[in-house]
Design an enzyme around this catalytic site. Structure first.
Site: not given
Ligand code: NAP
Length: 236
Positions: A192, A87, A137, A163, A159, A194, A60
């Site tokens: 993405v 990430n 982001s 970032k 957010y 997710t 964490d």
């Molecule tokens: N999806 C998009 O469109 C998008 C766009 C721009 C940027 N991003 C960035 O890409 C990254 C991944 O996002 P995602 O879309 O894959 O989101 P996601 O599916 O919600 O995954 C986020 C991940 O971060 C973990 N996390 C959250 N808080 C944490 C902590 N304190 N310590 C360790 N792990 C932690 C979550 O763990 P848990 O499963 O325990 O919650 C999960 O594994 C993020 O930084 C996000 O801001 C995403």
């Protein structure tokens, strides 16, 4: 030890898990960081079933003991770290805009990445070609949110500000590490599909991981100190 070692945070699902998969398929040993050990173990087992050398790591990024333990374990087991992908991220703006939400956003999206990187820098310096990828982001690009109606109207201060802080720190760290082989860049994965991005997003997860994988595997003459999407620099 010639094997490359990569640590990916928030690698139990979403883009992080896919980054671990893609780096693992390139032959790297991947350390699968997740908030809890069961989550890390489950994700590592999935990757192991795909013949990837994946190992779980309880991490964490807001937990100082987890960070200290990770640094200690990587030092003892490998003596170096080749790739760090910061990430892990959260989006809390739907909870309101009070200072508590702002602090929690910064705790994970900025301070978590900062503290972990700081604790691992000596191990990244021990690699002949350390790479740091900060998963940011386009919403952290101040110029973009001012100049683009769609991004500007997203109205997500926790957010975007966390970032943007990550982006500014990425630039600072690239200067600080300028006389080392380490490259440090920020990444916009795209919108993405997710849990965070939602089902209406336009990119599949495998594509969303590609920018981070590109930055994690940059050659020695590759860029440092930039924000990238799909190998193209974006404005800060
Ligand atoms: N999806 C998009 O469109 C998008 C766009 C721009 C940027 N991003 C960035 O890409 C990254 C991944 O996002 P995602 O879309 O894959 O989101 P996601 O599916 O919600 O995954 C986020 C991940 O971060 C973990 N996390 C959250 N808080 C944490 C902590 N304190 N310590 C360790 N792990 C932690 C979550 O763990 P848990 O499963 O325990 O919650 C999960 O594994 C993020 O930084 C996000 O801001 C995403």
């Amino acid at each position: 030890m010639n094997d490359k070692i990569a640590l990916i945070t928030g690698a139990n699902k979403g883009i992080g898990l896919e980054i671990a998969r893609q780096l693992g398929k390139q032959g790297m040993i991947v350390l699968v960081g997740a908030r809890s050990l069961p989550k890390a173990e489950e994700a590592a087992a999935k990757l192991q079933a795909e013949r990837i050398q994946a190992y779980p790591m309880e991490l964490d990024v807001t937990n100082r003991q987890h960070i200290a333990y990770a640094a200690d374990r990587i030092e003892k087991e490998y003596g170096k770290l080749d790739v760090l992908v910061n990430n892990a991220g959260i989006y809390l703006d739907h909870e309101g805009t009070d200072v508590d939400m702002m602090r929690r956003s910064f705790d994970t999206n900025f301070f978590g990445a900062y503290a972990l990187t700081d604790s691992l820098l000596h191990l990244l310096k021990a690699s002949p070609e350390g790479r740091i990828v900060n998963q940011s982001s386009i919403l952290g690009s101040v110029g973009t949110i001012l100049g683009n109606d769609m991004y500007g109207k997203a109205s997500a201060p926790g957010y975007t500000a966390s970032k943007a802080a990550m982006n500014a720190w990425t630039a600072q760290l690239s200067i600080q590490l300028g006389d080392t082989p380490i490259k440090v860049n920020a990444c916009h994965p795209g919108w993405v599909k997710t849990d965070m991005g939602g089902s209406g997003a336009v990119m599949e997860i495998h594509e969303g991981a590609e920018t981070a994988v590109y930055l994690a595997t940059l050659p020695g003459d590759g860029p440092t100190g930039g924000l990238f999407h799909k190998q193209e620099p974006l404005p800060w």
